[in-house]
Design an enzyme around this catalytic site. Structure first.
Site, PDB file in Angstrom:
ATOM      1  N   LYS A   1      25.925 -31.112  44.791  1.00  0.00           N
ATOM      2  CA  LYS A   1      25.232 -32.389  45.012  1.00  0.00           C
ATOM      3  C   LYS A   1      24.916 -32.588  46.401  1.00  0.00           C
ATOM      4  O   LYS A   1      23.685 -33.246  46.500  1.00  0.00           O
ATOM      5  CB  LYS A   1      26.059 -33.547  44.478  1.00  0.00           C
ATOM      6  CG  LYS A   1      26.442 -33.825  42.800  1.00  0.00           C
ATOM      7  CD  LYS A   1      27.643 -34.575  42.574  1.00  0.00           C
ATOM      8  CE  LYS A   1      27.567 -34.465  40.917  1.00  0.00           C
ATOM      9  NZ  LYS A   1      28.564 -35.424  40.606  1.00  0.00           N
TER      10      LYS A   1
ATOM     11  N   GLY B   1      29.563 -26.737  39.855  1.00  0.00           N
ATOM     12  CA  GLY B   1      29.844 -28.108  39.787  1.00  0.00           C
ATOM     13  C   GLY B   1      29.118 -28.946  40.863  1.00  0.00           C
ATOM     14  O   GLY B   1      28.184 -28.714  41.697  1.00  0.00           O
ATOM     15  N   SER B   2      29.965 -30.172  40.944  1.00  0.00           N
ATOM     16  CA  SER B   2      29.535 -31.159  42.166  1.00  0.00           C
ATOM     17  C   SER B   2      29.455 -30.815  43.723  1.00  0.00           C
ATOM     18  O   SER B   2      28.857 -31.734  44.328  1.00  0.00           O
ATOM     19  CB  SER B   2      30.318 -32.178  42.051  1.00  0.00           C
ATOM     20  OG  SER B   2      30.260 -32.896  40.631  1.00  0.00           O
ATOM     21  N   THR B   3      29.945 -29.328  43.785  1.00  0.00           N
ATOM     22  CA  THR B   3      29.722 -29.166  45.204  1.00  0.00           C
ATOM     23  C   THR B   3      27.984 -28.974  45.596  1.00  0.00           C
ATOM     24  O   THR B   3      27.778 -28.991  46.753  1.00  0.00           O
ATOM     25  CB  THR B   3      30.277 -27.697  45.492  1.00  0.00           C
ATOM     26  OG1 THR B   3      29.969 -26.740  44.603  1.00  0.00           O
ATOM     27  CG2 THR B   3      31.729 -28.095  45.318  1.00  0.00           C
TER      28      THR B   3
END
Length: 564
Positions: free
Chosen positions: A280, A276-278
């Site tokens: 980004k 996921g957003s890790t």
């Protein structure tokens, strides 16, 4: 009348007595001379070996103390695995004197974990078989007290793990024949058994104190959040040394149960997740590196979902306005990250992931390493979704090594489970520019001080990091209520030394997390507690007077909004 005549005892003359005494003294002197001569020869021999045959003496003398398999110790010399002489309990059915049902009852009383039917089958078997290997002393005594000659107790080499389940997935275990199967035991079988090297302990990079902290905090969170598992890692950003690695559920390598095969999987190196957003910060770093993002103040439209190829990319908590780069990371916007990735393009995005070795098994010196799930059809949509961690699955170790490169000045290195000591770390290769790494340290710190990672903020330790709450894929699409919640962090951000990663698999939103399942409420607090406890053990102490200089970025943050 008879008369008894007694013959008087012959009296030796003084000269005869003197002759006997002289003879005895001569014999005693001869014995003393022979003893002294033997003692002299032995002494000369020992001196000769000491002065002129030191190599042979060392070899022959040390052979007595060389273990059958080398010890494994942590970076400070604390024993983690050791070979000892232990007892086993074996039955020879042809020699049994007592009735089998009686013996089965007695054995079941001693070994309540073994079904009586299984014990009876062993007693009725055609050939000798083991009742218990690695038997405890009281178990041996109890079986011996039964008093049947059909039981014997062979002495065997036993691999003992004195720290029980601590670092179990790192150490691995040996089979019944003493051969390494998994973990360090399996990967370094030759080093641990070679006659030339097994006399010296194998020193790991693990610190048992730090390992204990990571395991206790992560296991508490997994239990309190009613999760199905978790993974944790602490990594030196400059050397790649693993200071702690844990996977939950765990097991005790001293006592392997046939039904705990799933617990033996190392989630850090062998399980694949969409994290996921890790992802980004990695994508934003690549965009800065390639000149796609040239200004922190530039704003992107996040007022509505992004429609692309029949799909709609949404933010989990839309801010309903235009966002700049710091705000994009602070509020974890999928929409803006996807737009930036679209500008970056497939070629550069794919190049980033290949440079971070997301297309290979994780770089570490154990065998349990999974091959990532690489996108089959890498089109425009894939470029956008992978930028925020969807559509590509890697191990937690992949992510930790990537974050080390992101904050250490831009150099990627493989991880190692061995203590480097005086050895130089691998040279590595540049993945991010040094200036980009400096910028990302500022942004990661802002996420913790002002964004979704607030609950990871350990006072004085200058933690920076990124949350990631990814829905798990399943039949028919993603499962909205099954999350992998991850927090990837580094500290201290003004001079990063360690990456800390905590991942919780399917946490429940309950009272412990205020009803929340996302990483900011579940994984981030684990990182805070680990840093506060383990930081001083690693030589990092809280200092409220120091921090990353983010003064040029804070004016860009919109004060009228609210970070999720």
């Amino acid at each position: 009348m008879n008369t008894l005549v007694v013959r008087p005892t012959r009296v030796r003359t003084a000269g005869v007595r003197q002759q006997i005494l002289l003879t005895a003294q001569q014999r005693l002197m001869m014995l003393m001379l022979l003893f002294m001569a033997a003692f002299f020869l032995v002494s000369v021999r020992l001196v000769y070996f000491a002065l002129f045959d030191t190599s042979a003496g060392h070899r022959n003398g040390s052979a007595t103390f060389v273990p059958a398999r080398a010890d494994i110790v942590d970076r400070n010399g604390v024993p983690l695995a050791r070979t000892i002489d232990g007892y086993s309990i074996r039955v020879v059915p042809s020699k049994l004197l007592n009735s089998r049902p009686y013996l089965a009852d007695e054995l079941h009383r001693i070994f309540p974990d073994m079904p009586r039917e299984e014990l009876l089958a062993k007693l009725n078997g055609p050939r000798p078989t083991y009742i218990r290997r690695r038997a405890l002393p009281d178990q041996v005594a109890a079986v011996n007290a039964i008093g049947d000659v059909g039981f014997d107790f062979p002495r065997e080499k036993e691999r003992l793990y004195p720290q029980l389940s601590l670092a179990a997935h790192v150490l691995g275990f040996t089979n019944a024949d003493g051969q390494g199967v998994t973990g360090v035991e399996g990967a370094f079988e030759e080093r641990l058994t070679d006659k030339a090297t097994r006399g010296d302990p194998l020193a790991l990079s693990i610190d048992v104190r730090v390992q204990g902290v990571l395991e206790s905090e992560l296991s508490n969170a997994v239990a309190n959040l009613e999760a199905i598992g978790g993974a944790g890692l602490i990594l030196d950003v400059h050397t790649g040394e693993v200071l702690a690695m844990t996977s939950l559920p765990t097991y005790n390598p001293n006592k392997l149960a046939p039904d705990n095969g799933g617990a033996r999987r190392n989630a850090v190196t062998y399980n694949l997740y969409e994290l996921g957003s890790t992802f980004k910060p990695l994508s934003i770093g690549a965009a800065i590196d390639n000149g796609v993002v040239t200004s922190m103040a530039k704003r992107y439209d996040a007022t509505r979902p992004l429609a692309i190829a029949g799909f709609r990319i949404r933010d989990s908590h839309s801010m309903g306005r235009w966002l700049n780069v710091p705000e994009t990371l602070i509020h974890s916007s999928n929409v803006v990250t996807a737009q930036i990735a679209d500008q970056l393009g497939r070629e550069k995005m794919e190049e980033l992931f290949r440079n971070l070795e997301f297309d290979k098994r994780p770089g570490i010196d154990i065998k349990e390493r999974a091959f990532p799930l690489w996108p089959r059809d890498w089109g425009r949509l894939t470029t956008m979704t992978t930028s925020y961690g969807h559509g590509i699955a890697v191990t937690p170790l992949h992510l930790a090594s990537a974050y080390a490169a992101l904050v250490n000045g831009g150099i990627w290195r493989p991880a190692t489970i061995l203590r480097l000591g005086d050895k130089a770390p691998p040279q590595g290769r540049r993945v991010f520019k040094a200036s980009t790494s400096a910028r990302m340290r500022q942004l990661l710190r802002l996420i913790v001080s002002d964004g979704t990672g607030r609950q990871a903020d350990a006072p004085g330790f200058r933690v920076g990091g990124k949350t990631g709450s990814a829905e798990k894929p399943g039949a028919g699409g993603y499962r909205r209520h099954s999350l992998v919640s991850t927090f990837a962090a580094a500290f201290p951000m003004d001079n990063p030394r360690y990456v800390v990663l905590a991942m919780i698999d399917e946490p429940k939103g309950n009272a412990f997390s205020s009803g929340q399942r996302t990483a900011g409420w579940t994984a981030a607090p684990v990182v805070r507690k680990v840093v506060m406890r383990a930081g001083p053990m690693l030589g990092v102490f809280p200092d409220e007077s120091r921090d990353v200089d983010v003064s040029e970025l804070t004016p860009l943050l919109w004060k009228g909004g609210k970070a999720d």
